[in-house]
Design an enzyme around this catalytic site. Sequence first.
Site, mmCIF file in Angstrom:
data_model
loop_
_atom_site.group_PDB
_atom_site.id
_atom_site.type_symbol
_atom_site.label_atom_id
_atom_site.label_comp_id
_atom_site.label_asym_id
_atom_site.label_seq_id
_atom_site.Cartn_x
_atom_site.Cartn_y
_atom_site.Cartn_z
ATOM 1 N N ASP A 18 -3.585 7.989 -1.964
ATOM 2 C CA ASP A 18 -2.435 7.603 -2.640
ATOM 3 C C ASP A 18 -3.119 6.732 -4.063
ATOM 4 O OD1 ASP A 18 -0.375 6.080 -2.777
ATOM 5 O OD2 ASP A 18 -0.369 5.163 -0.895
ATOM 6 N N ARG A 60 1.494 -8.547 -9.350
ATOM 7 C CA ARG A 60 1.391 -8.713 -7.869
ATOM 8 C C ARG A 60 0.642 -9.806 -7.252
ATOM 9 N NH1 ARG A 60 1.107 -2.815 -4.638
ATOM 10 N NH2 ARG A 60 1.689 -1.764 -6.131
ATOM 11 N N ASP A 120 3.372 11.280 -5.660
ATOM 12 C CA ASP A 120 2.150 10.260 -6.256
ATOM 13 C C ASP A 120 1.156 10.136 -4.435
ATOM 14 O OD1 ASP A 120 3.200 8.569 -3.742
ATOM 15 O OD2 ASP A 120 2.458 6.475 -5.427
ATOM 16 N N GLU A 121 1.060 10.957 -3.637
ATOM 17 C CA GLU A 121 0.314 10.667 -2.277
ATOM 18 C C GLU A 121 -0.168 12.577 -2.431
ATOM 19 O OE1 GLU A 121 1.558 8.548 1.013
ATOM 20 O OE2 GLU A 121 2.958 8.965 -0.245
#
Length: 694
Positions: A18, A60, A120-121
């Site tokens: 990921d 974040r 994106d994985e």
Amino acid sequence: MPVAKPESSDSRVIAHVDMDCFYVQVEQRKQPQLRGLPTAVVQYNEWKGGALIAVSYEARKFGVKRSMRGAEAKEVCPQIQLVQVPVARGKADLNGYRSAGSEVVSILSRRGRCERASIDEVYLDLTDAAETMLAENPPQNMEKIDEEALMSHILGLNNEDGSDVKENVREWINRHNADHRDKLLACGILIVAELRMQVLKETEFTCSAGIAHNKMLAKLASGMNKPAQQTVVPSSSVNGLLNTLPIRKMKQLGGKLGISLQTDMGVNTVGDLLQFPEEKLQERYGINTGTWLWNIARGISGEAVEGRLLPKSHGSGKTFPGPRALKTVPAVQHWLNQLCEELSERLCSDLDQNKRMAHTLTLHARAYKSSDSDSQKKFPSKSCPLRYGTGKIQEDAFNLFQAGLREYIGFYGVKTQGSQYSGWGITSLSVSASKIVPIPSGTCSIAKYFHGQSLDNVNAEATLLLPPGVHSGSECYSELNSPKAEVDFPKEESWIEDTVPDLDLQEQKDLSSSLSKTQDGFTQDISPSSLSGTEGCLEQNQNKQERYMTKVEGQFKSEYKERKGKRVKDKGTGTPSILELFKSYNPYPFGSSLSQELKKTAQGTDARLTIEENEVGKEEKPMHGSSSRDEGDGRREVWSYNIDEIDPTVMDELPQEIQDEIKAWVQPHKWRPYNNTARRGCKISHYFSPTKNS
DNA sequence: ACGGATAAGACA
DNA sequence: TTGTCTTAT
């Protein structure tokens, strides 16, 4: 929705990789000065600073979240760097992220079967690589272990305070008394660590990974230590992991099903599921979902990693929220044109780079109706065969929209003039292309035979259908931008040289790059090298192929003989002839062969020839099936028939090379899997659509 | 007046 | 098979 698959008894090594806040990383690579800064990617800016779609880990820390508005993000993190998604044709353009994702996939697919799960994985099946490593170069007593591997998190490994974590990991990896399954995972750790380092070196992107015995656990693990770390799930840790895991954290249980489990069954953790017998779960949620639930509670999940490096569909869409809703047909048409332009561009790139064509065009819309009895009604989605060429796609999409609108408005719909308000508004529009199959590569007598065809005049279905997952070259490892996937589009010396389709300029432009690239040279044979290393993939794709071919066949049930007779009579020849059919139904033939792929994949049984046609001389209507006026006007007809039903005298009229090829198809015993009951279809098909010069 | 743009898969 | 629905990122 979830369906249980039996888990193979073999112990697999599965990784889920990921990318960390992928869009942010892509933008930071473009603007390195942003590295290390709190950064977010926003799309659109006008309304409250745009919507965040990716947030860096630095940001974040400030509490910035996806689904915040740019303005909110600035409030909690004033230094945040907001980068806008590129805009093209008035809509967000994600192509930069798509191609960055492809870079990653091409690296991650080096060590085993690779499935592109999203932009994106990916999932990787590293079983073979791990088994090989274990046999040839086992990690036990390996003096040097990759630093990245030593940073792995191993669930259930007790790292007592004060102990050297890396040393514990080293011991776990080197452990001599481990069981086979753990040793395989240890190899998985090393392989994934190396892959991740290669990704970093070659793309500058970091990623996180989970390594486990199945997809579900690997996916769970990849999210446990982010960013830029990897997590392993030994089978001994599974129960402990799942026991306290909130049910909604499981993939597929983040929505209504998870809510229902909580509220209706009192299940709050995966462990809580254990007390329910399989039958109870099936009673409540159906056979498939019930069994699936029972399995995942025990960490059982048998889903295979599909060998697929490319997306199965392409879409382009935009929302028009609230006041921006589209309220006139011309406004809708304008936006549809923009969306179709983008879609067409992407289809051309796909054709160009991956030698694939899409077969179905679908339009989705959301709409509201002010003041109507059933203003709840949803705008119906509509689909039709996909014709290549921007103008064609635009035309077809618009027709789909109009069909949908009529149905949506219904009986009470009132016709209004021009830009007058008509009581409805479109709040979202999207067009998508699906049923993408590879166009054949390699030499094929039929392809050579029917050459000179411009793609633009060909419905995508006109190419011979290849089942999904069956590709030229070695699919699992080189599907992406495979240099081997050369297509031989025939050049000059067409047998119907004098019938060149007239394209409008735009469409010629659209296709010129695809055509020029596909026109050089034939690949005479399948080289041994292109066949090596594909066995696992072939097996893996077998079922899919079978299903697909069966479907195609089912779709095109027809009465060949009747039609043939009619057509022939129309032409006044009195002799049934495939050639005649081709000539009379399609002035711009194009075709190619499945046989190479079928032989390669040991697939196929009785071949089936299909001929499709459009009625000429009428206005083209792209509608299929549910359109309100799809009957009797311009509707495409499709025929098919079994090869073994072909009149031999008809066969005789074909050139020898074609006959040889067809004969090859009709010898199923050579390459037919013994358990294959489905009949396989092949199409030498083409059909044309009347070109409207616009 | 919303999370937007895209995907995949199951089901009827 | 098309169209709808769910889920996910």
